[in-house]
Design a protein around this motif. Structure first.
Motif, PDB file in Angstrom:
ATOM      1  N   HIS A 200       0.818  -1.215   0.000  1.00  0.00           N
ATOM      2  CA  HIS A 200       0.000   0.000   0.000  1.00  0.00           C
ATOM      3  C   HIS A 200       0.855   1.270   0.000  1.00  0.00           C
ATOM      4  N   GLY A 201       0.178   2.402  -0.151  1.00  0.00           N
ATOM      5  CA  GLY A 201       0.856   3.689  -0.209  1.00  0.00           C
ATOM      6  C   GLY A 201       1.057   4.336   1.148  1.00  0.00           C
ATOM      7  N   GLY A 202       1.657   5.517   1.135  1.00  0.00           N
ATOM      8  CA  GLY A 202       1.953   6.244   2.364  1.00  0.00           C
ATOM      9  C   GLY A 202       0.697   6.716   3.078  1.00  0.00           C
ATOM     10  N   GLY A 203       0.689   6.584   4.409  1.00  0.00           N
ATOM     11  CA  GLY A 203      -0.455   6.987   5.207  1.00  0.00           C
ATOM     12  C   GLY A 203      -1.649   6.085   5.031  1.00  0.00           C
TER      13      GLY A 203
ATOM     14  N   ALA B 159       0.283  -9.893   5.798  1.00  0.00           N
ATOM     15  CA  ALA B 159       1.605  -9.822   6.434  1.00  0.00           C
ATOM     16  C   ALA B 159       1.674  -8.505   7.192  1.00  0.00           C
ATOM     17  N   GLU B 160       1.634  -8.586   8.507  1.00  0.00           N
ATOM     18  CA  GLU B 160       1.667  -7.401   9.367  1.00  0.00           C
ATOM     19  C   GLU B 160       3.119  -7.081   9.696  1.00  0.00           C
ATOM     20  N   VAL B 161       3.557  -5.851   9.373  1.00  0.00           N
ATOM     21  CA  VAL B 161       4.960  -5.461   9.548  1.00  0.00           C
ATOM     22  C   VAL B 161       5.063  -4.323  10.551  1.00  0.00           C
ATOM     23  N   THR B 162       5.781  -4.551  11.647  1.00  0.00           N
ATOM     24  CA  THR B 162       5.951  -3.509  12.661  1.00  0.00           C
ATOM     25  C   THR B 162       6.983  -2.487  12.205  1.00  0.00           C
ATOM     26  N   SER B 163       7.099  -1.406  12.962  1.00  0.00           N
ATOM     27  CA  SER B 163       8.066  -0.353  12.637  1.00  0.00           C
ATOM     28  C   SER B 163       9.496  -0.865  12.657  1.00  0.00           C
ATOM     29  N   SER B 164       9.743  -1.892  13.466  1.00  0.00           N
ATOM     30  CA  SER B 164      11.085  -2.463  13.555  1.00  0.00           C
ATOM     31  C   SER B 164      11.345  -3.507  12.464  1.00  0.00           C
TER      32      SER B 164
ATOM     33  N   GLU C  74      -1.620  -9.549   1.404  1.00  0.00           N
ATOM     34  CA  GLU C  74      -1.853  -8.122   1.637  1.00  0.00           C
ATOM     35  C   GLU C  74      -0.851  -7.658   2.692  1.00  0.00           C
ATOM     36  N   VAL C  75       0.113  -6.861   2.259  1.00  0.00           N
ATOM     37  CA  VAL C  75       1.157  -6.392   3.173  1.00  0.00           C
ATOM     38  C   VAL C  75       0.678  -5.127   3.870  1.00  0.00           C
ATOM     39  N   ASN C  76       0.865  -5.065   5.187  1.00  0.00           N
ATOM     40  CA  ASN C  76       0.446  -3.903   5.966  1.00  0.00           C
ATOM     41  C   ASN C  76       1.613  -3.377   6.791  1.00  0.00           C
ATOM     42  N   TYR C  77       2.044  -2.155   6.501  1.00  0.00           N
ATOM     43  CA  TYR C  77       3.112  -1.512   7.270  1.00  0.00           C
ATOM     44  C   TYR C  77       2.495  -0.689   8.399  1.00  0.00           C
ATOM     45  N   GLN C  78       2.861  -1.004   9.629  1.00  0.00           N
ATOM     46  CA  GLN C  78       2.346  -0.229  10.751  1.00  0.00           C
ATOM     47  C   GLN C  78       2.916   1.187  10.748  1.00  0.00           C
TER      48      GLN C  78
ATOM     49  N   ASN D 118       3.272   3.571   8.396  1.00  0.00           N
ATOM     50  CA  ASN D 118       2.860   3.811   7.013  1.00  0.00           C
ATOM     51  C   ASN D 118       3.309   5.169   6.468  1.00  0.00           C
ATOM     52  N   ARG D 119       4.140   5.859   7.226  1.00  0.00           N
ATOM     53  CA  ARG D 119       4.692   7.136   6.760  1.00  0.00           C
ATOM     54  C   ARG D 119       6.220   7.128   6.799  1.00  0.00           C
ATOM     55  N   GLN D 120       6.778   5.959   6.704  1.00  0.00           N
ATOM     56  CA  GLN D 120       8.234   5.809   6.710  1.00  0.00           C
ATOM     57  C   GLN D 120       8.824   6.431   5.446  1.00  0.00           C
ATOM     58  N   LEU D 121       9.663   7.456   5.603  1.00  0.00           N
ATOM     59  CA  LEU D 121      10.255   8.124   4.448  1.00  0.00           C
ATOM     60  C   LEU D 121      11.722   7.763   4.241  1.00  0.00           C
ATOM     61  N   ASN D 122      12.232   6.871   5.085  1.00  0.00           N
ATOM     62  CA  ASN D 122      13.564   6.309   4.829  1.00  0.00           C
ATOM     63  C   ASN D 122      13.353   5.146   3.859  1.00  0.00           C
ATOM     64  N   PHE D 123      13.592   5.396   2.591  1.00  0.00           N
ATOM     65  CA  PHE D 123      13.266   4.413   1.560  1.00  0.00           C
ATOM     66  C   PHE D 123      13.997   3.092   1.747  1.00  0.00           C
ATOM     67  N   LYS D 124      15.181   3.118   2.333  1.00  0.00           N
ATOM     68  CA  LYS D 124      15.935   1.879   2.555  1.00  0.00           C
ATOM     69  C   LYS D 124      15.181   0.944   3.490  1.00  0.00           C
ATOM     70  N   GLU D 125      14.437   1.522   4.434  1.00  0.00           N
ATOM     71  CA  GLU D 125      13.649   0.708   5.363  1.00  0.00           C
ATOM     72  C   GLU D 125      12.554  -0.067   4.630  1.00  0.00           C
ATOM     73  N   HIS D 126      12.031   0.531   3.580  1.00  0.00           N
ATOM     74  CA  HIS D 126      11.001  -0.161   2.799  1.00  0.00           C
ATOM     75  C   HIS D 126      11.575  -1.428   2.161  1.00  0.00           C
ATOM     76  N   GLY D 127      12.829  -1.359   1.741  1.00  0.00           N
ATOM     77  CA  GLY D 127      13.486  -2.536   1.183  1.00  0.00           C
ATOM     78  C   GLY D 127      13.669  -3.620   2.214  1.00  0.00           C
ATOM     79  N   VAL D 128      13.988  -3.212   3.441  1.00  0.00           N
ATOM     80  CA  VAL D 128      14.157  -4.160   4.542  1.00  0.00           C
ATOM     81  C   VAL D 128      12.811  -4.785   4.904  1.00  0.00           C
ATOM     82  N   TYR D 129      11.768  -3.949   4.995  1.00  0.00           N
ATOM     83  CA  TYR D 129      10.431  -4.447   5.317  1.00  0.00           C
ATOM     84  C   TYR D 129      10.000  -5.509   4.300  1.00  0.00           C
ATOM     85  N   ALA D 130      10.139  -5.184   3.019  1.00  0.00           N
ATOM     86  CA  ALA D 130       9.710  -6.101   1.963  1.00  0.00           C
ATOM     87  C   ALA D 130      10.513  -7.398   1.994  1.00  0.00           C
ATOM     88  N   THR D 131      11.808  -7.275   2.245  1.00  0.00           N
ATOM     89  CA  THR D 131      12.672  -8.459   2.347  1.00  0.00           C
ATOM     90  C   THR D 131      12.215  -9.358   3.483  1.00  0.00           C
ATOM     91  N   ASN D 132      11.895  -8.739   4.612  1.00  0.00           N
ATOM     92  CA  ASN D 132      11.448  -9.514   5.773  1.00  0.00           C
ATOM     93  C   ASN D 132      10.123 -10.225   5.508  1.00  0.00           C
TER      94      ASN D 132
END
Length: 282
Positions: free
Chosen positions: A43-46, A71-76, A95-99, A101-115
């Protein structure tokens, strides 16, 4: 005499224990449930996984699949899978869900998806996958490929759908490293004449993206001003420079009108049809 029998007895016990150990190991290796090619929605931001539900429901109504988990993904970056896939699940959807949802460090998005992918691999057996992103969700796909494009231990990405992506940046009040440069133009290969910090990072995917493996569909909206109301088309079209040279195929589909607005693209029945045909040939 007792000592003479001690060594053979110990040897037999060792063999039995080793056999039991091997049996457990074999059982652990075969305990994974084999499934069809999963499709991961980001999903998108926010936003949240609820923004993915319209597209997922459309796929279910089209008879594409009956298997959906979250897939529920915490901030960590910790991932919890909610729901289960049955054996040989057809076209399963995640359905991937980032808790955060306003993470602007793009590298973290890569880590989240990898996890998320690793969490799926622990529980299920599959060799290929698809990814669908909307808005900020597209960043997960690009940064995932930056981290894993050449990693043979990870499943192969075979189909990628990018929707309303802001690869070259956004043109409103956001941090400078993700802001779209003024006077942005693209050449015939989709290369921007100016690049912000994050786009420069994303260009490294040209080295990690697998050749002739991924079919890419880039969906953009135009409400009449060469934007989808939020993201300029020029920013979305800059995806071409990142992946087209390596992709198995690359195509752009543009939607127009009020339902092509940024927040409506993922609830557009015409988009659903294009998405379903591309991903599952329905």
């Amino acid at each position: 005499m007792k000592k003479k029998f001690l060594i053979p007895v110990l040897a037999i016990l060792t063999i039995i224990l080793a056999a039991c150990s091997n049996s457990k190991s074999t059982s652990a290796k075969t305990s994974k449930v084999t499934i069809g090619t999963p499709t991961l929605f980001f999903h998108g931001g926010g936003s949240s996984y609820h923004a993915e539900e319209h597209m997922v429901d459309a796929a279910k109504k089209a008879g594409v699949t009956k298997s959906v988990i979250r897939a529920e993904v915490t901030s960590s970056g910790k991932v919890t899978l909610i729901g289960d896939f049955s054996k040989n699940a057809k076209n399963p959807i995640v359905e991937v869900n980032y808790q955060n949802n306003r993470q602007l460090n793009f590298k973290e998005h890569g880590v989240y998806a990898t996890n998320v992918v690793k969490a799926l691999q622990k529980q299920y057996s599959f060799k290929k996958m698809n990814m669908v992103g909307h808005s900020l969700g597209n960043i997960s796909i690009i940064y995932y490929m930056l981290l894993n494009g050449k990693n043979k231990k990870m499943p192969k990405l075979v189909k990628q759908v990018d929707m309303a992506g802001h690869f070259a940046g956004l043109n409103f009040d956001v941090p400078s490293d993700i802001r779209q440069p003024k006077g942005l133009k693209l050449d015939k290969n989709g290369k921007p004449n100016k690049m912000n910090k994050t786009y420069k990072e994303m260009t490294k995917v040209r080295n990690t993206y697998p050749k002739n493996q991924v079919k890419v569909l880039n969906i953009i909206g135009d409400i009449g001003d060469k934007t989808d109301g939020t993201v300029p088309n020029v920013s979305s079209l800059s995806l071409k420079y990142l992946v087209a040279d390596k992709a198995k195929s690359y195509q752009v589909v543009k939607f127009a009108g009020k339902n092509a607005r940024h927040s409506r693209l993922h609830e557009n029945s015409q988009v659903d049809k294009v998405l379903i045909k591309f991903l599952w040939n329905k």
